[in-house]
Design an enzyme around this catalytic site. Structure first.
Site, PDB file in Angstrom:
ATOM      1  N   SER A  20       0.830  -1.209   0.000  1.00  0.00           N
ATOM      2  CA  SER A  20       0.000   0.000   0.000  1.00  0.00           C
ATOM      3  C   SER A  20       0.865   1.261   0.000  1.00  0.00           C
ATOM      4  O   SER A  20       0.598   2.217  -0.722  1.00  0.00           O
ATOM      5  CB  SER A  20      -0.903   0.030   1.228  1.00  0.00           C
ATOM      6  OG  SER A  20      -1.875  -0.972   1.133  1.00  0.00           O
ATOM      7  N   ARG A  24       1.617   4.286  -3.067  1.00  0.00           N
ATOM      8  CA  ARG A  24       1.365   5.707  -2.804  1.00  0.00           C
ATOM      9  C   ARG A  24       2.624   6.551  -2.965  1.00  0.00           C
ATOM     10  O   ARG A  24       2.584   7.626  -3.556  1.00  0.00           O
ATOM     11  CB  ARG A  24       0.759   5.878  -1.404  1.00  0.00           C
ATOM     12  CG  ARG A  24      -0.705   5.408  -1.373  1.00  0.00           C
ATOM     13  CD  ARG A  24      -1.131   5.071   0.034  1.00  0.00           C
ATOM     14  NE  ARG A  24      -2.555   4.806   0.136  1.00  0.00           N
ATOM     15  CZ  ARG A  24      -3.135   3.622  -0.101  1.00  0.00           C
ATOM     16  NH1 ARG A  24      -2.399   2.593  -0.500  1.00  0.00           N
ATOM     17  NH2 ARG A  24      -4.445   3.462   0.047  1.00  0.00           N
ATOM     18  N   ARG A 118     -13.523  -6.495 -11.759  1.00  0.00           N
ATOM     19  CA  ARG A 118     -13.730  -5.766 -10.491  1.00  0.00           C
ATOM     20  C   ARG A 118     -14.478  -4.454 -10.678  1.00  0.00           C
ATOM     21  O   ARG A 118     -14.338  -3.782 -11.695  1.00  0.00           O
ATOM     22  CB  ARG A 118     -12.373  -5.575  -9.789  1.00  0.00           C
ATOM     23  CG  ARG A 118     -11.771  -6.933  -9.468  1.00  0.00           C
ATOM     24  CD  ARG A 118     -10.477  -6.842  -8.732  1.00  0.00           C
ATOM     25  NE  ARG A 118     -10.659  -6.270  -7.410  1.00  0.00           N
ATOM     26  CZ  ARG A 118      -9.659  -5.960  -6.615  1.00  0.00           C
ATOM     27  NH1 ARG A 118      -8.415  -6.149  -7.010  1.00  0.00           N
ATOM     28  NH2 ARG A 118      -9.885  -5.457  -5.423  1.00  0.00           N
ATOM     29  N   SER A 162     -13.491   2.133   1.645  1.00  0.00           N
ATOM     30  CA  SER A 162     -12.391   1.713   0.782  1.00  0.00           C
ATOM     31  C   SER A 162     -11.297   2.763   0.764  1.00  0.00           C
ATOM     32  O   SER A 162     -11.522   3.917   0.387  1.00  0.00           O
ATOM     33  CB  SER A 162     -12.913   1.478  -0.646  1.00  0.00           C
ATOM     34  OG  SER A 162     -11.848   1.563  -1.571  1.00  0.00           O
ATOM     35  N   ASP A 310      -7.474  -7.559   4.327  1.00  0.00           N
ATOM     36  CA  ASP A 310      -6.529  -8.403   3.578  1.00  0.00           C
ATOM     37  C   ASP A 310      -6.030  -9.603   4.391  1.00  0.00           C
ATOM     38  O   ASP A 310      -5.430 -10.525   3.839  1.00  0.00           O
ATOM     39  CB  ASP A 310      -5.330  -7.563   3.108  1.00  0.00           C
ATOM     40  CG  ASP A 310      -5.743  -6.568   2.024  1.00  0.00           C
ATOM     41  OD1 ASP A 310      -6.792  -6.772   1.393  1.00  0.00           O
ATOM     42  OD2 ASP A 310      -5.009  -5.582   1.815  1.00  0.00           O
ATOM     43  N   LYS A 337     -12.714  -8.913  -4.333  1.00  0.00           N
ATOM     44  CA  LYS A 337     -11.251  -8.730  -4.335  1.00  0.00           C
ATOM     45  C   LYS A 337     -10.689  -9.448  -5.576  1.00  0.00           C
ATOM     46  O   LYS A 337     -11.422  -9.692  -6.525  1.00  0.00           O
ATOM     47  CB  LYS A 337     -10.650  -9.289  -3.040  1.00  0.00           C
ATOM     48  CG  LYS A 337     -11.041  -8.472  -1.806  1.00  0.00           C
ATOM     49  CD  LYS A 337     -10.401  -7.110  -1.824  1.00  0.00           C
ATOM     50  CE  LYS A 337     -10.838  -6.256  -0.653  1.00  0.00           C
ATOM     51  NZ  LYS A 337     -10.402  -4.872  -0.774  1.00  0.00           N
ATOM     52  N   ARG A 341     -13.185 -14.108  -2.383  1.00  0.00           N
ATOM     53  CA  ARG A 341     -12.392 -14.744  -1.322  1.00  0.00           C
ATOM     54  C   ARG A 341     -13.242 -15.507  -0.313  1.00  0.00           C
ATOM     55  O   ARG A 341     -12.735 -16.425   0.343  1.00  0.00           O
ATOM     56  CB  ARG A 341     -11.506 -13.693  -0.620  1.00  0.00           C
ATOM     57  CG  ARG A 341     -10.367 -13.224  -1.520  1.00  0.00           C
ATOM     58  CD  ARG A 341      -9.441 -12.219  -0.873  1.00  0.00           C
ATOM     59  NE  ARG A 341      -8.288 -11.976  -1.747  1.00  0.00           N
ATOM     60  CZ  ARG A 341      -7.475 -10.929  -1.649  1.00  0.00           C
ATOM     61  NH1 ARG A 341      -7.665 -10.025  -0.708  1.00  0.00           N
ATOM     62  NH2 ARG A 341      -6.464 -10.797  -2.474  1.00  0.00           N
TER      63      ARG A 341
END
Ligand code: S3P
Length: 424
Positions: A20, A24, A118, A162, A310, A337, A341
């Protein structure tokens, strides 16, 4: 990949940079002024997709296999000559959309088969409200077509919890006129807020709302990316399964919006301690020591499900080895995802001989069950492949993980690192 049962986990590891944060820092490096230098950048294919999109947008990006990345930012992107390839990475597609929405360029973004399934409406809706022209294939799925525009700041209350949506809106807000305000229903990971501050952006936060004034200039940074806590999750969950285990994880990201797994494991009875805690670019980093503890069980719901999103697959995969089992609620997001999942966790637990109850928004996995080795269907999803490799360590007999190479999406070193700390 064949996984043989193990007897113990011992040793010390350092993990590649958090996925993550790597996304960024790279994206913000791309629009900052000056050269951003990053060490311990994620080795996963997802973050490589972000770097390749930045190259397509005219940024000079140099990277080494040892995790050093240099990005020369010019404050803006150049018109790409072909569609941006986001690979398997939802973070790349959704967060880049926010950066692209305010640039005077037109571009397409596509992904692999999994990413093409997605949902993208969650970012299309707010970015359209800010003035961008953005369209997608049927059902608001990728590929995306974005025509950047002069953006208007807005107040947005997101219906979905999110961090990717929050990031897309805040990134677009950098190029918008006025004050952009984003409110989320549950607190999600705050790396975008912390990274923006590190790059010199001023923003304010109150409860679940972030405000950011458009038109601010970003200054390049030099930073080391802390080890990925979602990758550490597999090792933490494995270590607690063996009576004599003792594992040290150094240089680990311990941002409170990401470390809920440590709290859950501790509450369930794991022996866990944190040492050498320090702050780097507003992110907490430290060393975690974990040992066995007879795990009781847990009910995970609401904001905790969001914080653990996650890590839920691996928690569910070890749930049969707990005393009372684990119930996961309010986690419908797991169905959209890299794979569904919830369905795949249930299918693979059953393949290993466990009983479990699959629900629309989660799972109930009773405790005190014995598992046997099985053929695991990862569905090409990295976290499912790694989660069931951990469940396989305490099963009776070998397991075969189909599609195990998907681990390269977030953690290419997973299987070698796992072998290095296992005793058989
Ligand atoms: C991420 C946010 C989460 C998470 C994903 C990475 C991020 O997705 O599942 O792996 O870096 O912002 P959502 O924003 O869709 O919840």
């Amino acid at each position: 990949m064949i996984i043989r049962p193990a007897r113990n986990m011992l040793g010390s590891i350092r993990l590649p940079g958090d996925k993550s944060i790597s996304h960024r820092y790279a994206m913000l490096g791309g629009i900052a002024h000056g050269t951003t230098r990053l060490a311990n950048f994620s080795t996963g294919a997802d973050c490589a997709s972000t770097l390749s999109c930045l190259r397509q947008l005219g940024c000079v990006v140099n990277s080494t296999p040892a995790g050093l990345v240099e990005i020369e930012g010019r404050g803006w992107f150049q018109q790409p000559s072909s569609s941006l390839d986001c690979g398997n990475s939802g973070s790349t597609m959704r967060m880049m959309s926010g950066l692209l929405a305010g640039q005077p360029i037109v571009c397409d973004l596509h992904g692999d088969e999994s990413l093409s399934r997605r949902p993208m409406a969650r970012v299309m809706t707010p970015l359209r409200l800010m003035g961008a022209e953005i369209s997608a294939a049927a059902g608001d799925r990728p590929p995306l077509h974005i025509k950047g525009a002069r953006l208007r700041a807005m107040e947005y209350v997101s219906p979905v919890a999110s961090a990717q949506v929050k990031s897309a809106v805040l990134f677009a807000g950098l190029f918008a006129e006025g004050l952009t305000s984003f409110e989320e229903p549950w607190r999600t990971r705050d790396h975008t807020e912390q990274a923006l501050r590190a790059f010199g952006v001023e923003l304010s936060k109150k409860r679940n709302r972030v405000n950011l004034q458009g038109g601010q200039k970003l200054k390049a940074i030099e930073a080391g990316v802390p080890g990925d806590i979602s990758s550490a999750a597999f090792f933490l969950c494995a270590a607690v399964l063996f009576p004599d285990s003792n594992l040290l994880i150094e240089n680990l990201l311990l941002n409170p919006t990401r470390s809920a797994l440590l709290d859950v494991l501790k509450q369930m009875g794991a022996r866990l301690s944190v040492i050498n805690l320090e702050e780097r670019h507003n992110e907490l980093v430290g060393t975690v020591k974990v040992e066995h503890g007879q795990l009781t069980g847990a009910i995970i719901e609401g904001g905790q499900s969001v914080a653990l999103i996650d890590e839920l697959p691996v928690l569910a995969a070890i749930a049969p080895y707990t005393r009372d089992g684990i119930e996961i609620r309010d986690a419908k997001e797991l169905r959209v995802k890299e794979s569904d999942r919830i369905a795949l966790v249930a299918k693979n637990l059953r393949a290993m001989g466990a009983v479990c109850d699959e629900r629309e928004d989660g799972l109930k996995v009773p405790g005190n069950q014995k598992l046997h080795g099985a053929e695991i269907d990862s569905g090409g999803d990295h976290r499912i492949a790694m989660a069931f490799s951990i469940a396989a360590l305490r099963a009776e007999g070998d397991s075969r993980i189909a599609g195990a190479d998907s681990a390269r999406i977030s953690f290419p070193e997973f299987f070698t690192m796992l072998e290095s700390v296992l005793e058989r």
